[in-house]
Design a protein around this motif. Sequence first.
Motif, PDB file in Angstrom:
ATOM      1  N   ARG A 202       0.840  -1.200   0.000  1.00  0.00           N
ATOM      2  CA  ARG A 202       0.000   0.000   0.000  1.00  0.00           C
ATOM      3  C   ARG A 202       0.875   1.250   0.000  1.00  0.00           C
ATOM      4  O   ARG A 202       1.951   1.267   0.627  1.00  0.00           O
ATOM      5  N   PRO A 203       0.468   2.317  -0.711  1.00  0.00           N
ATOM      6  CA  PRO A 203       1.298   3.542  -0.748  1.00  0.00           C
ATOM      7  C   PRO A 203       1.557   4.128   0.629  1.00  0.00           C
ATOM      8  O   PRO A 203       2.638   4.656   0.897  1.00  0.00           O
ATOM      9  N   LYS A 204       0.590   4.015   1.508  1.00  0.00           N
ATOM     10  CA  LYS A 204       0.763   4.559   2.854  1.00  0.00           C
ATOM     11  C   LYS A 204       1.846   3.819   3.609  1.00  0.00           C
ATOM     12  O   LYS A 204       2.653   4.432   4.326  1.00  0.00           O
ATOM     13  N   MET A 205       1.884   2.489   3.449  1.00  0.00           N
ATOM     14  CA  MET A 205       2.902   1.707   4.154  1.00  0.00           C
ATOM     15  C   MET A 205       4.293   1.942   3.550  1.00  0.00           C
ATOM     16  O   MET A 205       5.287   2.013   4.269  1.00  0.00           O
ATOM     17  N   ILE A 206       4.352   2.055   2.239  1.00  0.00           N
ATOM     18  CA  ILE A 206       5.644   2.316   1.582  1.00  0.00           C
ATOM     19  C   ILE A 206       6.207   3.662   2.032  1.00  0.00           C
ATOM     20  O   ILE A 206       7.409   3.803   2.282  1.00  0.00           O
ATOM     21  N   THR A 207       5.334   4.643   2.153  1.00  0.00           N
ATOM     22  CA  THR A 207       5.778   5.962   2.608  1.00  0.00           C
ATOM     23  C   THR A 207       6.304   5.911   4.037  1.00  0.00           C
ATOM     24  O   THR A 207       7.315   6.540   4.365  1.00  0.00           O
ATOM     25  N   ARG A 208       5.646   5.150   4.890  1.00  0.00           N
ATOM     26  CA  ARG A 208       6.111   5.029   6.274  1.00  0.00           C
ATOM     27  C   ARG A 208       7.463   4.326   6.327  1.00  0.00           C
ATOM     28  O   ARG A 208       8.335   4.688   7.138  1.00  0.00           O
ATOM     29  N   ILE A 209       7.643   3.314   5.508  1.00  0.00           N
ATOM     30  CA  ILE A 209       8.921   2.600   5.499  1.00  0.00           C
ATOM     31  C   ILE A 209      10.040   3.531   5.033  1.00  0.00           C
ATOM     32  O   ILE A 209      11.131   3.554   5.628  1.00  0.00           O
TER      33      ILE A 209
ATOM     34  N   LEU B 233      39.150  16.050   9.951  1.00  0.00           N
ATOM     35  CA  LEU B 233      39.694  15.094   9.011  1.00  0.00           C
ATOM     36  C   LEU B 233      38.618  14.181   8.420  1.00  0.00           C
ATOM     37  O   LEU B 233      38.666  13.810   7.255  1.00  0.00           O
ATOM     38  N   LEU B 234      37.631  13.809   9.224  1.00  0.00           N
ATOM     39  CA  LEU B 234      36.557  12.919   8.795  1.00  0.00           C
ATOM     40  C   LEU B 234      35.210  13.557   9.128  1.00  0.00           C
ATOM     41  O   LEU B 234      35.133  14.565   9.833  1.00  0.00           O
ATOM     42  N   GLY B 235      34.167  12.945   8.622  1.00  0.00           N
ATOM     43  CA  GLY B 235      32.821  13.403   8.976  1.00  0.00           C
ATOM     44  C   GLY B 235      32.121  14.209   7.922  1.00  0.00           C
ATOM     45  O   GLY B 235      30.930  14.504   8.066  1.00  0.00           O
ATOM     46  N   SER B 236      32.792  14.595   6.849  1.00  0.00           N
ATOM     47  CA  SER B 236      32.134  15.414   5.827  1.00  0.00           C
ATOM     48  C   SER B 236      31.062  14.615   5.081  1.00  0.00           C
ATOM     49  O   SER B 236      29.968  15.126   4.801  1.00  0.00           O
ATOM     50  N   ASN B 237      31.335  13.354   4.782  1.00  0.00           N
ATOM     51  CA  ASN B 237      30.350  12.527   4.075  1.00  0.00           C
ATOM     52  C   ASN B 237      29.121  12.264   4.946  1.00  0.00           C
ATOM     53  O   ASN B 237      27.988  12.235   4.444  1.00  0.00           O
ATOM     54  N   SER B 238      29.352  12.086   6.230  1.00  0.00           N
ATOM     55  CA  SER B 238      28.220  11.870   7.142  1.00  0.00           C
ATOM     56  C   SER B 238      27.349  13.122   7.223  1.00  0.00           C
ATOM     57  O   SER B 238      26.116  13.032   7.251  1.00  0.00           O
ATOM     58  N   ALA B 239      27.967  14.285   7.259  1.00  0.00           N
ATOM     59  CA  ALA B 239      27.190  15.524   7.299  1.00  0.00           C
ATOM     60  C   ALA B 239      26.401  15.721   6.019  1.00  0.00           C
ATOM     61  O   ALA B 239      25.219  16.112   6.062  1.00  0.00           O
ATOM     62  N   LYS B 240      26.999  15.439   4.894  1.00  0.00           N
ATOM     63  CA  LYS B 240      26.280  15.565   3.620  1.00  0.00           C
ATOM     64  C   LYS B 240      25.131  14.574   3.525  1.00  0.00           C
ATOM     65  O   LYS B 240      24.049  14.898   3.020  1.00  0.00           O
ATOM     66  N   ALA B 241      25.346  13.365   4.012  1.00  0.00           N
ATOM     67  CA  ALA B 241      24.277  12.363   3.989  1.00  0.00           C
ATOM     68  C   ALA B 241      23.116  12.775   4.894  1.00  0.00           C
ATOM     69  O   ALA B 241      21.940  12.618   4.533  1.00  0.00           O
ATOM     70  N   ALA B 242      23.429  13.331   6.051  1.00  0.00           N
ATOM     71  CA  ALA B 242      22.378  13.776   6.965  1.00  0.00           C
ATOM     72  C   ALA B 242      21.573  14.918   6.354  1.00  0.00           C
ATOM     73  O   ALA B 242      20.332  14.941   6.457  1.00  0.00           O
ATOM     74  N   ILE B 243      22.236  15.847   5.703  1.00  0.00           N
ATOM     75  CA  ILE B 243      21.533  16.973   5.078  1.00  0.00           C
ATOM     76  C   ILE B 243      20.678  16.485   3.906  1.00  0.00           C
ATOM     77  O   ILE B 243      19.523  16.913   3.727  1.00  0.00           O
ATOM     78  N   THR B 244      21.210  15.582   3.103  1.00  0.00           N
ATOM     79  CA  THR B 244      20.482  15.091   1.935  1.00  0.00           C
ATOM     80  C   THR B 244      19.214  14.343   2.346  1.00  0.00           C
ATOM     81  O   THR B 244      18.126  14.594   1.809  1.00  0.00           O
ATOM     82  N   PHE B 245      19.338  13.441   3.298  1.00  0.00           N
ATOM     83  CA  PHE B 245      18.176  12.646   3.694  1.00  0.00           C
ATOM     84  C   PHE B 245      17.225  13.434   4.590  1.00  0.00           C
ATOM     85  O   PHE B 245      16.066  13.040   4.738  1.00  0.00           O
ATOM     86  N   SER B 246      17.696  14.534   5.153  1.00  0.00           N
ATOM     87  CA  SER B 246      16.758  15.440   5.814  1.00  0.00           C
ATOM     88  C   SER B 246      15.832  16.089   4.796  1.00  0.00           C
ATOM     89  O   SER B 246      14.629  16.249   5.038  1.00  0.00           O
ATOM     90  N   PHE B 247      16.376  16.438   3.641  1.00  0.00           N
ATOM     91  CA  PHE B 247      15.545  17.003   2.578  1.00  0.00           C
ATOM     92  C   PHE B 247      14.573  15.952   2.029  1.00  0.00           C
ATOM     93  O   PHE B 247      13.400  16.260   1.780  1.00  0.00           O
ATOM     94  N   PHE B 248      15.035  14.733   1.856  1.00  0.00           N
ATOM     95  CA  PHE B 248      14.141  13.669   1.384  1.00  0.00           C
ATOM     96  C   PHE B 248      13.033  13.386   2.390  1.00  0.00           C
ATOM     97  O   PHE B 248      11.908  13.046   2.001  1.00  0.00           O
ATOM     98  N   SER B 249      13.344  13.540   3.668  1.00  0.00           N
ATOM     99  CA  SER B 249      12.322  13.312   4.694  1.00  0.00           C
ATOM    100  C   SER B 249      11.205  14.337   4.608  1.00  0.00           C
ATOM    101  O   SER B 249      10.042  14.024   4.911  1.00  0.00           O
ATOM    102  N   ILE B 250      11.527  15.555   4.197  1.00  0.00           N
ATOM    103  CA  ILE B 250      10.479  16.565   4.021  1.00  0.00           C
ATOM    104  C   ILE B 250       9.473  16.108   2.978  1.00  0.00           C
ATOM    105  O   ILE B 250       8.245  16.164   3.185  1.00  0.00           O
ATOM    106  N   LEU B 251       9.969  15.626   1.841  1.00  0.00           N
ATOM    107  CA  LEU B 251       9.080  15.185   0.763  1.00  0.00           C
ATOM    108  C   LEU B 251       8.247  13.981   1.184  1.00  0.00           C
ATOM    109  O   LEU B 251       7.054  13.892   0.860  1.00  0.00           O
ATOM    110  N   VAL B 252       8.891  13.064   1.909  1.00  0.00           N
ATOM    111  CA  VAL B 252       8.173  11.856   2.322  1.00  0.00           C
ATOM    112  C   VAL B 252       7.038  12.192   3.284  1.00  0.00           C
ATOM    113  O   VAL B 252       5.912  11.693   3.148  1.00  0.00           O
TER     114      VAL B 252
END
Length: 234
Positions: free
Chosen positions: A21-28, A137-156
């Motif tokens: 169901r679309p509702k369940m897919i969105t929740r996942i 030295l590290l952590g830039s990829n994690s920060a970018k991933a957090a920002i990107t999926f925060s934007f995707f969470s808005i749409l979801v």
Amino acid sequence: MHIPESLQDLADSEAVQFLKRPKMITRIFAGVFSLIVFSSLLTDGYQNKTDNSQLHCVLNSNNAACSFAVGASLLSFLSSLAFLALDAHEVRLASTRFKTAFQLLDLILAVIWAGIWAVGFCFLANQWHRSPPRYFLLGSNSAKAAITFSFFSILVWIFQAYLAFQELRNDAPVPYKRSLDEGGVVLTSLSPPSATSPVNTPTTGPHGPSYACSSLSPYLSTPKAPRLAMMPDN
């Protein structure tokens, strides 16, 4: 391509149909995106500087940014799991009022989470933009991933709010259905009687037209002329 019978039965099972169901897919998707943000910042979101062993947030050394993202993602993930479990028992809700309240709560929380993730995305992106280059030295990829999926969470969550609104509008009870039915009964009772209706039967009571005509007939009849009698001669 031939599909085995066991896989076909699995595809037609209630669990698979429920998850499709679309509702369940969105929740996942909402839960997965929240889990990515949570794990990204919790593992590599805190780094130490080259000259210091103390851990700092990779987002402009602002610990509030990382704490906000970690807390929001954790609560969002738990919220998605809770509503996913409630949706599995939604068919058992016999009370229409309780089901409507559940759908309304789902809509309100989806709108709230869309707003929280919008604020979080702007906050994280701003702090990352202000971060000095190569500060950690590290952590830039994690920060970018957090920002990107925060934007995707808005749409979801916006799409989740749309689905909740559609479901609430389609399943909402009609509050004036009983009044409309009663109005139809009243209009039916006030409709003109048919030719075979007993209303057209003339009333024979003391106040009926037949009784009135019969009671007035002796007075309205034409008087008879007097008869002449012949008397015999003596």
